[in-house]
Every structure is written in structure tokens, then in C-alpha cells.
Design an enzyme around this catalytic site. Structure first.
Site, PDB file in Angstrom:
ATOM      1  N   LYS A 153     -48.035   8.605   8.154  1.00  0.00           N
ATOM      2  CA  LYS A 153     -47.597   9.496   7.072  1.00  0.00           C
ATOM      3  C   LYS A 153     -48.672  10.548   6.776  1.00  0.00           C
ATOM      4  CE  LYS A 153     -46.923   6.038   4.190  1.00  0.00           C
ATOM      5  NZ  LYS A 153     -47.306   4.938   5.092  1.00  0.00           N
ATOM      6  N   ARG A 185     -42.554   4.206  -4.125  1.00  0.00           N
ATOM      7  CA  ARG A 185     -42.928   3.040  -3.344  1.00  0.00           C
ATOM      8  C   ARG A 185     -42.017   1.856  -3.647  1.00  0.00           C
ATOM      9  NH1 ARG A 185     -47.662   4.324  -0.520  1.00  0.00           N
ATOM     10  NH2 ARG A 185     -48.733   2.452   0.099  1.00  0.00           N
ATOM     11  N   ARG A 221     -50.189  -5.751   2.406  1.00  0.00           N
ATOM     12  CA  ARG A 221     -49.529  -4.434   2.323  1.00  0.00           C
ATOM     13  C   ARG A 221     -48.187  -4.474   3.055  1.00  0.00           C
ATOM     14  NH1 ARG A 221     -54.043  -1.034   4.856  1.00  0.00           N
ATOM     15  NH2 ARG A 221     -52.609   0.732   4.734  1.00  0.00           N
ATOM     16  N   ARG A 228     -61.344   1.561   6.165  1.00  0.00           N
ATOM     17  CA  ARG A 228     -60.823   1.603   4.808  1.00  0.00           C
ATOM     18  C   ARG A 228     -60.850   0.192   4.238  1.00  0.00           C
ATOM     19  NH1 ARG A 228     -55.260   4.972   4.004  1.00  0.00           N
ATOM     20  NH2 ARG A 228     -54.494   3.003   3.163  1.00  0.00           N
ATOM     21  N   ARG A 273     -58.329   2.368  12.830  1.00  0.00           N
ATOM     22  CA  ARG A 273     -58.550   3.542  11.967  1.00  0.00           C
ATOM     23  C   ARG A 273     -59.972   3.565  11.408  1.00  0.00           C
ATOM     24  NH1 ARG A 273     -54.403   4.853   7.276  1.00  0.00           N
ATOM     25  NH2 ARG A 273     -54.838   2.699   6.661  1.00  0.00           N
TER      26      ARG A 273
HETATM   27  P1  AP5 Z   1     -52.219   7.369   9.020  1.00  0.00           P
HETATM   28  O1  AP5 Z   1     -51.709   8.766   9.174  1.00  0.00           O
HETATM   29  O2  AP5 Z   1     -53.467   7.160   8.258  1.00  0.00           O
HETATM   30  O3  AP5 Z   1     -51.022   6.423   8.508  1.00  0.00           O
HETATM   31  P2  AP5 Z   1     -50.371   6.275   7.073  1.00  0.00           P
HETATM   32  O4  AP5 Z   1     -48.914   6.044   7.269  1.00  0.00           O
HETATM   33  O5  AP5 Z   1     -50.779   7.405   6.184  1.00  0.00           O
HETATM   34  O6  AP5 Z   1     -51.046   4.922   6.655  1.00  0.00           O
HETATM   35  P3  AP5 Z   1     -51.650   4.417   5.288  1.00  0.00           P
HETATM   36  O7  AP5 Z   1     -52.331   3.125   5.623  1.00  0.00           O
HETATM   37  O8  AP5 Z   1     -52.484   5.475   4.615  1.00  0.00           O
HETATM   38  O9  AP5 Z   1     -50.345   4.184   4.470  1.00  0.00           O
HETATM   39  P4  AP5 Z   1     -50.157   3.291   3.249  1.00  0.00           P
HETATM   40  O10 AP5 Z   1     -48.790   3.668   2.814  1.00  0.00           O
HETATM   41  O11 AP5 Z   1     -50.428   1.857   3.471  1.00  0.00           O
HETATM   42  O12 AP5 Z   1     -51.359   3.745   2.296  1.00  0.00           O
HETATM   43  P5  AP5 Z   1     -51.497   4.783   1.114  1.00  0.00           P
HETATM   44  O13 AP5 Z   1     -52.716   5.558   1.349  1.00  0.00           O
HETATM   45  O14 AP5 Z   1     -50.222   5.504   0.793  1.00  0.00           O
HETATM   46  O15 AP5 Z   1     -52.386   6.760  10.501  1.00  0.00           O
HETATM   47  C1  AP5 Z   1     -52.920   5.462  10.675  1.00  0.00           C
HETATM   48  C2  AP5 Z   1     -53.880   5.462  11.907  1.00  0.00           C
HETATM   49  O16 AP5 Z   1     -53.106   5.729  13.085  1.00  0.00           O
HETATM   50  C3  AP5 Z   1     -54.959   6.552  11.862  1.00  0.00           C
HETATM   51  O17 AP5 Z   1     -56.120   6.042  12.447  1.00  0.00           O
HETATM   52  C4  AP5 Z   1     -54.371   7.697  12.721  1.00  0.00           C
HETATM   53  O18 AP5 Z   1     -55.403   8.449  13.351  1.00  0.00           O
HETATM   54  C5  AP5 Z   1     -53.555   6.916  13.749  1.00  0.00           C
HETATM   55  N1  AP5 Z   1     -52.345   7.610  14.168  1.00  0.00           N
HETATM   56  C6  AP5 Z   1     -51.512   8.366  13.372  1.00  0.00           C
HETATM   57  N2  AP5 Z   1     -50.469   8.822  14.114  1.00  0.00           N
HETATM   58  C7  AP5 Z   1     -50.649   8.334  15.376  1.00  0.00           C
HETATM   59  C8  AP5 Z   1     -49.910   8.461  16.586  1.00  0.00           C
HETATM   60  N3  AP5 Z   1     -48.765   9.180  16.649  1.00  0.00           N
HETATM   61  N4  AP5 Z   1     -50.360   7.823  17.695  1.00  0.00           N
HETATM   62  C9  AP5 Z   1     -51.496   7.093  17.638  1.00  0.00           C
HETATM   63  N5  AP5 Z   1     -52.263   6.942  16.534  1.00  0.00           N
HETATM   64  C10 AP5 Z   1     -51.835   7.559  15.407  1.00  0.00           C
HETATM   65  O19 AP5 Z   1     -51.719   3.781  -0.143  1.00  0.00           O
HETATM   66  C11 AP5 Z   1     -52.891   2.999  -0.227  1.00  0.00           C
HETATM   67  C12 AP5 Z   1     -52.812   2.134  -1.476  1.00  0.00           C
HETATM   68  O20 AP5 Z   1     -52.746   2.977  -2.654  1.00  0.00           O
HETATM   69  C13 AP5 Z   1     -51.574   1.223  -1.598  1.00  0.00           C
HETATM   70  O21 AP5 Z   1     -51.730   0.004  -0.908  1.00  0.00           O
HETATM   71  C14 AP5 Z   1     -51.512   1.022  -3.127  1.00  0.00           C
HETATM   72  O22 AP5 Z   1     -52.490   0.124  -3.567  1.00  0.00           O
HETATM   73  C15 AP5 Z   1     -51.872   2.416  -3.631  1.00  0.00           C
HETATM   74  N6  AP5 Z   1     -50.683   3.271  -3.771  1.00  0.00           N
HETATM   75  C16 AP5 Z   1     -50.411   4.397  -3.064  1.00  0.00           C
HETATM   76  N7  AP5 Z   1     -49.235   4.926  -3.459  1.00  0.00           N
HETATM   77  C17 AP5 Z   1     -48.742   4.104  -4.413  1.00  0.00           C
HETATM   78  C18 AP5 Z   1     -47.552   4.095  -5.204  1.00  0.00           C
HETATM   79  N8  AP5 Z   1     -46.611   5.052  -5.069  1.00  0.00           N
HETATM   80  N9  AP5 Z   1     -47.377   3.089  -6.092  1.00  0.00           N
HETATM   81  C19 AP5 Z   1     -48.306   2.136  -6.262  1.00  0.00           C
HETATM   82  N10 AP5 Z   1     -49.449   2.061  -5.546  1.00  0.00           N
HETATM   83  C20 AP5 Z   1     -49.670   3.042  -4.621  1.00  0.00           C
END
Ligand code: AP5
Length: 223
Positions: free
Chosen positions: A13, A88, A171, A160, A127
Site C-alpha cells: 500500500k 480499518r 496484525r 519496523r 523490509r
Molecule cells: P509496503 O509498501 O511497506 O506495504 P504496506 O502494505 O504499506 O505494509 P504496511 O506493513 O505498512 O501495512 P499495514 O497496513 O500493516 O501498516 P500501517 O502502516 O498502515 O511494502 C512492504 C515491503 O514489501 C517493503 O519492504 C517494500 O519495499 C516491499 N514491496 C512493496 N511492493 C513490492 C512488490 N511489488 N514486490 C516486491 N516487494 C515489494 O499501520 C501500522 C499500524 O498503525 C497498525 O498496525 C495500527 O497499529 C496503526 N494503524 C494504522 N492505521 C490505523 C487505523 N486506520 N486504525 C487503527 N490503527 C491504525
């Protein structure tokens, strides 16, 4: 355009949405990024955020909804926005829909990034992030030029805190129980599209850009 991008942890994402929002000329609103900035502060709120995030739990809805509502009121969101990581769960989606419908600017499209469980694990376990500027790398698919060092500012890269095996498992559990029902929510409104998120980042971007209409009139090629 007013967009929601959905997908499991590690679906890509963050990788896709910063580029997409920039190409669409709309605001990129990523709740995970907002919380990662806030958690560095020296405050009781930051302590609370760290405790939820590092365990892989969601931050409470009231706090999350308030932060997003405030962000959506900023001038750069007037011409459109892309929500990454929000909503979410169904309660957050209800609050968001009520607010936006009252303002006459409902969500126009939701996109689900489709990825397999084994690819999720491979992406999260490889990552690396820069603790200073937030740049995201991957040991295999997007390595930094110098191993372990951020290309942009030379800071040593770290894992991270929520990419530990235990937090990733939690998660994924939270995603399955709370976030997955959102696909039905947006499908019922007739605005859900699915995009295959397996492939190189550029290949995935091409598919995503097509679905959101970035390549209208036959204009092609990843920007
Ligand atoms: P990356 O692009 O970082 O993936 P992502 O989908 O953004 O993964 P996240 O782990 O950030 O998502 P998440 O939803 O768990 O966390 P968030 O930050 O929203 O890619 C991942 C890896 O793969 C990278 O190394 C990248 O280089 C690689 N990659 C990407 N594309 C690729 C490809 N095509 N091929 C190969 N490799 C690739 O949330 C974190 C925390 O915040 C949550 O757990 C929660 O505690 C809190 N939070 C966030 N939003 C909310 C909400 N709305 N409500 C409540 N709590 C929330």
C-alpha cells in the site's frame, strides 16, 4: 478523486500509494505514517501509540477517526485524497461515510490489493526502513545502494518494530477479523475494484493506475 486503498499488511500500500497520489495530484493520507510520526513525541499519547502499534493492535477508533477527520479538512484534501490504511474496520468506515456524505464528497472508489500469505511474509520479513525519513526498502526487491544505509540521508536502516514475527501474526489476525469485512462493505456500494499485487512494484503500479483511470484515452506507461 476520492480513493481508499485496502490490503493486508505488506501488500504494498505504502509503496504504491505515495506514487499514485502524486500522479493523481491528490492528498496522500496514510494513518500508519501519521501514527509513526506521532509516536516519536515525548508524551503520554505517544506512549499509548507505541504500545498499540508494537503489539500489532489497532489504535482506538475514536482517536483514529478524529485525526483523519482533521486531516481531511486541510486545504490539500479539497481537490481529492487517497486514504491508505484507513478505514480499518466497519466502525471507521461508517464514521467516514457519514462525514463525507454530509459534506457531499463521498468515496468514489475502493481498491483491494490482492496478495498471497507467503508473499506477505516475504515482504515484511525483508523490509527495512529509515527511522529518520521513513524511506522503505526491501532486502531483495528494493535494496539500498549501500547495504543497511538509507540512500537519502545515510542513516542506518532498521526493522519496523511491528515487523517482528509475533506482531506480524497479530496484525494478520486483526486484518482477517476487522479489515477484511470492508471488501464486502465497498462491494455492496458498487465501488470496489481488485488489483493483483504480485509482481514488480512497476507492474503493480501499471495495474493500479489503470483501475483508477490514470491512463485514460490510451495514454500508457508507468510515469
Ligand atoms: P509496503 O509498501 O511497506 O506495504 P504496506 O502494505 O504499506 O505494509 P504496511 O506493513 O505498512 O501495512 P499495514 O497496513 O500493516 O501498516 P500501517 O502502516 O498502515 O511494502 C512492504 C515491503 O514489501 C517493503 O519492504 C517494500 O519495499 C516491499 N514491496 C512493496 N511492493 C513490492 C512488490 N511489488 N514486490 C516486491 N516487494 C515489494 O499501520 C501500522 C499500524 O498503525 C497498525 O498496525 C495500527 O497499529 C496503526 N494503524 C494504522 N492505521 C490505523 C487505523 N486506520 N486504525 C487503527 N490503527 C491504525
Amino acid at each position: 478523486m476520492r480513493l481508499v486503498i485496502l490490503g493486508p499488511p505488506g501488500a504494498g500500500k505504502g509503496t504504491q500509494t505515495s506514487r499514485l497520489a502524486s500522479d493523481l495530484g491528490i492528498a496522500h493520507i496514510a494513518t500508519g505514517d501519521i501514527f509513526r510520526t506521532m509516536r516519536h513525541q515525548d508524551s503520554p499519547l505517544a506512549d499509548r501509540l507505541r504500545s498499540y502499534m508494537d503489539r500489532g493492535e489497532l489504535v482506538p477508533d475514536d482517536l483514529t477517526n478524529e485525526i483523519v477527520a482533521h486531516r481531511l479538512e486541510q486545504p490539500d484534501a479539497e481537490k481529492g485524497f487517497l486514504l491508505d490504511g484507513y478505514p480499518r474496520n466497519i466502525d471507521q468506515a461508517k464514521v467516514l461515510d457519514d462525514e463525507l456524505e454530509a459534506e457531499g464528497r463521498p468515496i468514489e472508489k475502493a481498491v483491494r490489493l490482492m496478495i498471497t500469505g507467503s508473499e506477505i511474509i516475504a515482504r515484511l520479513s525483508g523490509r527495512l526502513v529509515c527511522p529518520v525519513d521513513g524511506a522503505v526498502y526491501h532486502l531483495q526487491s528494493n535494496p539500498p545502494r549501500v547495504p543497511g544505509i538509507c540512500d537519502l540521508d545515510g542513516t542506518p536502516l532498521v526493522q519496523r518494530p511491528d515487523d517482528t514475527e509475533e506482531a506480524v501474526m497479530r496484525r494478520l489476525e486483526v486484518y482477517g477479523k476487522q479489515t477484511k469485512p470492508l471488501y464486502e462493505w465497498y462491494a455492496a456500494r458498487g465501488i470496489l475494484d481488485e488489483v493483483d499485487a504480485i509482481g514488480t512494484p512497476d507492474e503493480v503500479y501499471q495495474r493500479l493506475a489503470k483501475v483508477v483511470g490514470l491512463y485514460r484515452n490510451g495514454a500508457g506507461g508507468a510515469a
